[in-house]
Design an enzyme around this catalytic site. Structure first.
Site, PDB file in Angstrom:
ATOM      1  N   LYS A 225      53.991   3.539  15.967  1.00 36.65           N
ATOM      2  CA  LYS A 225      55.114   4.030  15.577  1.00 36.65           C
ATOM      3  C   LYS A 225      55.932   3.014  15.067  1.00 36.65           C
ATOM      4  O   LYS A 225      56.808   3.207  13.889  1.00 36.65           O
ATOM      5  CB  LYS A 225      56.120   4.715  16.823  1.00 36.65           C
ATOM      6  CG  LYS A 225      56.497   3.847  18.093  1.00 36.65           C
ATOM      7  CD  LYS A 225      57.283   4.573  18.995  1.00 36.65           C
ATOM      8  CE  LYS A 225      57.608   3.737  20.070  1.00 36.65           C
ATOM      9  NZ  LYS A 225      58.593   2.481  19.789  1.00 36.65           N
ATOM     10  N   THR A 226      55.918   1.789  15.634  1.00 39.86           N
ATOM     11  CA  THR A 226      56.710   0.553  15.090  1.00 39.86           C
ATOM     12  C   THR A 226      56.194   0.263  13.469  1.00 39.86           C
ATOM     13  O   THR A 226      57.017   0.086  12.771  1.00 39.86           O
ATOM     14  CB  THR A 226      56.397  -0.410  15.952  1.00 39.86           C
ATOM     15  OG1 THR A 226      56.836  -0.307  17.216  1.00 39.86           O
ATOM     16  CG2 THR A 226      57.265  -1.765  15.375  1.00 39.86           C
TER      17      THR A 226
ATOM     18  N   ASP B 263      64.914   4.231  17.173  1.00 39.39           N
ATOM     19  CA  ASP B 263      63.656   4.423  17.820  1.00 39.39           C
ATOM     20  C   ASP B 263      63.721   4.483  19.211  1.00 39.39           C
ATOM     21  O   ASP B 263      64.790   4.399  19.934  1.00 39.39           O
ATOM     22  CB  ASP B 263      62.959   2.804  17.775  1.00 39.39           C
ATOM     23  CG  ASP B 263      61.628   2.579  18.387  1.00 39.39           C
ATOM     24  OD1 ASP B 263      60.956   3.681  18.348  1.00 39.39           O
ATOM     25  OD2 ASP B 263      61.193   1.408  18.484  1.00 39.39           O
ATOM     26  N   GLU B 264      62.627   5.087  20.051  1.00 38.80           N
ATOM     27  CA  GLU B 264      62.798   5.536  21.419  1.00 38.80           C
ATOM     28  C   GLU B 264      63.798   6.528  21.701  1.00 38.80           C
ATOM     29  O   GLU B 264      64.725   6.332  22.477  1.00 38.80           O
ATOM     30  CB  GLU B 264      62.916   4.373  22.365  1.00 38.80           C
ATOM     31  CG  GLU B 264      61.886   3.252  22.078  1.00 38.80           C
ATOM     32  CD  GLU B 264      60.560   3.625  22.766  1.00 38.80           C
ATOM     33  OE1 GLU B 264      60.479   4.745  23.096  1.00 38.80           O
ATOM     34  OE2 GLU B 264      59.605   2.647  23.009  1.00 38.80           O
TER      35      GLU B 264
ATOM     36  N   GLN C   4      57.455  10.486  27.293  1.00 38.59           N
ATOM     37  CA  GLN C   4      57.628   9.065  27.928  1.00 38.59           C
ATOM     38  C   GLN C   4      59.015   9.007  28.258  1.00 38.59           C
ATOM     39  O   GLN C   4      59.581   7.915  28.302  1.00 38.59           O
ATOM     40  CB  GLN C   4      57.300   7.990  26.900  1.00 38.59           C
ATOM     41  CG  GLN C   4      55.825   7.886  26.754  1.00 38.59           C
ATOM     42  CD  GLN C   4      55.316   6.933  25.715  1.00 38.59           C
ATOM     43  OE1 GLN C   4      55.242   5.798  26.371  1.00 38.59           O
ATOM     44  NE2 GLN C   4      54.753   7.009  24.516  1.00 38.59           N
TER      45      GLN C   4
ATOM     46  N   ARG D   2      49.039   3.048  29.862  1.00 39.43           N
ATOM     47  CA  ARG D   2      49.230   1.575  29.500  1.00 39.43           C
ATOM     48  C   ARG D   2      47.622   0.988  29.673  1.00 39.43           C
ATOM     49  O   ARG D   2      47.601  -0.083  29.213  1.00 39.43           O
ATOM     50  CB  ARG D   2      49.838   0.904  30.761  1.00 39.43           C
ATOM     51  CG  ARG D   2      51.426   1.400  30.886  1.00 39.43           C
ATOM     52  CD  ARG D   2      52.037   1.100  29.709  1.00 39.43           C
ATOM     53  NE  ARG D   2      52.277   2.675  29.245  1.00 39.43           N
ATOM     54  CZ  ARG D   2      52.650   2.851  27.668  1.00 39.43           C
ATOM     55  NH1 ARG D   2      53.022   1.930  27.211  1.00 39.43           N
ATOM     56  NH2 ARG D   2      52.688   3.933  27.564  1.00 39.43           N
TER      57      ARG D   2
END
Length: 649
Positions: A29-30, A214-215, A245, A604
């Site tokens: 995504k970044t 973001d987030e 998340q 993770r």
């Protein structure tokens, strides 16, 4: 655009109107966000008209660096900020409209506790079960839900909550009287500004034509309202996040903001990023199966870019000691494999009590480990002392900072002198600093005490004269030299290693000042420096990143692990009452969040995932049988999946 998959390309190329990018774990995504910013500028949008907001300093710095790489060297740049640093910028310009000084201070946690203690004395709270930390937690909970003291009083149900609401009202009044705010106020006051002063909202919102967040699943009520207000006119809002998340409801995050995005913006475009570049196929398969049990979610199915790999494993042990012994033994075996380093491996747990037995086993085997979540750099005594000195130079009326340094290093102004000064301040209606500078205001002082007070005031005034004349680093170095800080530390710490550690912490503050001067072209003010550090104090990512650079197996909570990745992950204590946590068993919403937390832990892992549980756990010295976590049955397909009648497609 090279290397972007079709979904990433579609998201990056959507340059106008509301856009929701549902970015699953490990889907890049970044990169999409930064490429999109580059395309906006290429399309003719002025760089300085773009605002990108995220949640941590680490994320903001990373995005800033990537955007720089996209757009090259240019004078005008997009503003990339955390929500809190954005609000500090706005409040520095506008907070006087709310009756606060433009040079307001931002209180740290210990400062807040001091104010709460003072308020509790004022209203004579005698309930020993009510601690300042408990009251601050309750007040913070109200603030994270954007509740004012008046609204908190209405919503309070128990006697303790009514008392906390009373403390909350007086606490806010005391902060305002001192011309200071706490960390949560940065959001609340910005929201209040926008709500009560439409002209100020227009002025701030008119600076930008595009907002990227973001987030987005982590936004609380205040952040949500601030964002909505800023984009109401131009409607160019791009939010990136993953409802699967969303794990921070306990600190005010509302997953409904991302779930209801289409309700807020009916014409919004939705792009799903589902190609996972982090984990192997078997890990993704188990993770997908688990999260599919959450009924209310955006429909998405992760696909693994690296399809093959060993399947996850589940291990059961006699008790938590045997679990720790065996997990650490397996890790010791893995470390014999060429190319496997200690910090490639993480042990993730749900509660802070769990790692003790694992630490014991790592020590026995001589395996280096890193326990994430130790004391913050900014909570260390010598660091807080220096920052308190700087705060007094800016705001000498700041009682908490003043009383912290008034006799550090010792200068003959002990507790009895402080008590006399404070009593005189109460009688005269002045603050303590004013009393200290008025020789007639406190006649009870002896000659030697009065001289000590005058010498201290002279030192502060001398340093204050330098505030506008030099940048922050030289001022800080002068302060350290004038108060004899090295000698002071030598008197406190006789062990050479301890002394060196403390002195290195002082060097760390000076390094931060040097970086601040450099980043601001030697134009930044001391007020800005203190604001930046105070915000950084709340960004646990800073210390976490430094710790992760050390060599050792990583031990951390599932919440702390979000945003990170490891070659191999061990998730321990997979039992009912721990994961899902016993506090979450009463509602489906709370269990859904625990399921998301488990999903975050699983995703993770890049190459290997091992889950384990003890069949009994000691409680008050007795072995109590455990029940395997329902999540284990769900991820292996041994639980009945509810019909997804209400799932959003």
């Amino acid at each position: 655009m090279d290397g972007l998959n079709p979904s990433q390309r579609e998201a990056a190329h959507t340059l106008r109107g509301p856009l929701l990018v549902l970015a699953g774990a490990g889907t890049g995504k970044t990169r999409v966000v930064t490429v999109r910013i580059g395309l906006l500028i290429k399309s003719g949008v002025a760089a300085e008209r773009i605002l990108a907001v995220t949640f941590t300093n680490k994320a903001a710095n990373e995005m800033r660096e990537r955007v720089q790489a996209q757009i090259g060297k240019r004078k005008a740049k997009p503003l990339v900020a955390t929500f809190h640093s954005l609000c500090v910028r706005i409040l520095r310009r506008q907070i006087t409209a709310l009756g606060y000084p433009a040079k307001f201070a931002i209180y740290t946690r210990s400062d807040q506790e001091s104010v709460i203690t003072s308020v509790m004395k004022e209203i004579r709270v005698r309930d020993a079960s009510l601690k300042p930390t408990d009251l601050l937690f309750q007040i913070g909970s109200w603030k994270s839900r954007a509740l004012s003291p008046e609204q908190a009083a209405i919503s309070a149900q128990s006697d303790k909550e009514h008392l906390a609401a009373s403390v909350y009202r007086r606490y806010q009044r005391e902060l305002k009287n001192r011309g200071v705010v706490d960390f949560d106020d940065l959001l609340l006051l910005t929201e209040k500004l926008f709500r009560e002063h439409p002209a100020i909202l227009d002025q701030e919102a008119s600076q930008f034509d595009h907002l990227l967040i973001d987030e987005y699943q982590d936004t609380n009520q205040s952040q949500y309202r601030i964002a909505q207000a800023l984009v109401a006119k131009h409607r160019n809002l791009c939010v990136v996040g993953d409802d699967d998340q969303s794990i921070y409801a306990w600190r005010g995050a509302e997953v409904q903001h991302i779930l209801r995005f289409h309700h807020d913006w009916p014409d919004a475009k939705v792009v799903r990023l589902e190609m996972n570049y982090r984990s192997t196929g078997p890990i993704i398969e188990w993770s997908n199966r688990l999260i599919d049990f959450n009924v209310v979610r955006h429909g998405k199915v992760l696909q693994a870019a690296r399809p093959t790999g060993p399947p996850p494993e589940i291990h059961q042990y006699k008790d938590e000691t045997k679990e720790a012994q065996d997990v650490v033994f397996h890790i010791s075996q893995r470390l014999q494999t060429p190319g496997v380093e200690p910090n490639h491996i993480a042990v993730l747990f749900r509660t802070n009590e769990q790692p003790r037995v694992f630490e014991t086993e790592f020590r026995k085997r001589g395996i280096p480990y890193i326990l994430i979540g130790t004391q913050s750099f900014f909570d260390r005594r010598e660091v807080k002392d220096l920052l308190s000195y700087l705060q007094v130079l800016v705001t000498p009326g700041d009682e908490v900072a003043l009383l912290r340094i008034i006799n550090s290093p010792k200068r003959g102004i002990g507790s009895s002198v402080v008590e006399k000064l404070r009593d005189a301040a109460v009688r005269s209606g002045k603050d303590t600093w004013e009393v200290m500078n008025d020789s007639a205001a406190c006649p009870d002082l002896k000659a030697a005490q009065r001289e000590a007070v005058q010498n201290f005031c002279g030192l502060i005034r001398e340093l204050q004269e330098q505030v506008g004349k030099s940048t922050v680093r030289p001022l800080l170095e002068l302060l350290v030299q004038r108060i004899g800080f090295r000698t002071y530390l030598e008197s406190l710490y006789t062990e050479p290693d301890e002394l060196e550690t403390r002195w290195n912490n002082v060097a760390g503050v000076i390094n931060a000042a040097a970086e601040f001067d450099r980043d601001n072209g030697n134009q930044g003010t001391l007020v800005d420096f203190l604001s930046e550090l105070t915000i950084g104090d709340r960004d646990a990512q800073n210390d976490k990143e430094k710790q992760l650079q050390r060599r050792g197996v990583v031990l951390m909570t599932l919440h702390s692990a979000k945003g990170l990745e490891f070659h191999e992950v061990y998730m321990v204590g997979m039992e009912e009452g721990i994961l899902p946590h016993k506090r979450s068993l009463e509602t489906e919403e709370a269990i859904a969040e625990e399921r998301r937390l488990c999903y975050v832990g699983m995703t993770r892992a890049q190459l290997r995932l091992t889950l384990s549980l003890p069949l009994s756990r000691k409680k008050w010295g007795r072995d109590v049988p455990t029940v395997p976590s329902r999540f284990l049955y769900e991820m292996i397909g041994k639980a009945e999946n509810p019909k997804h009648l209400h799932r959003k497609k």
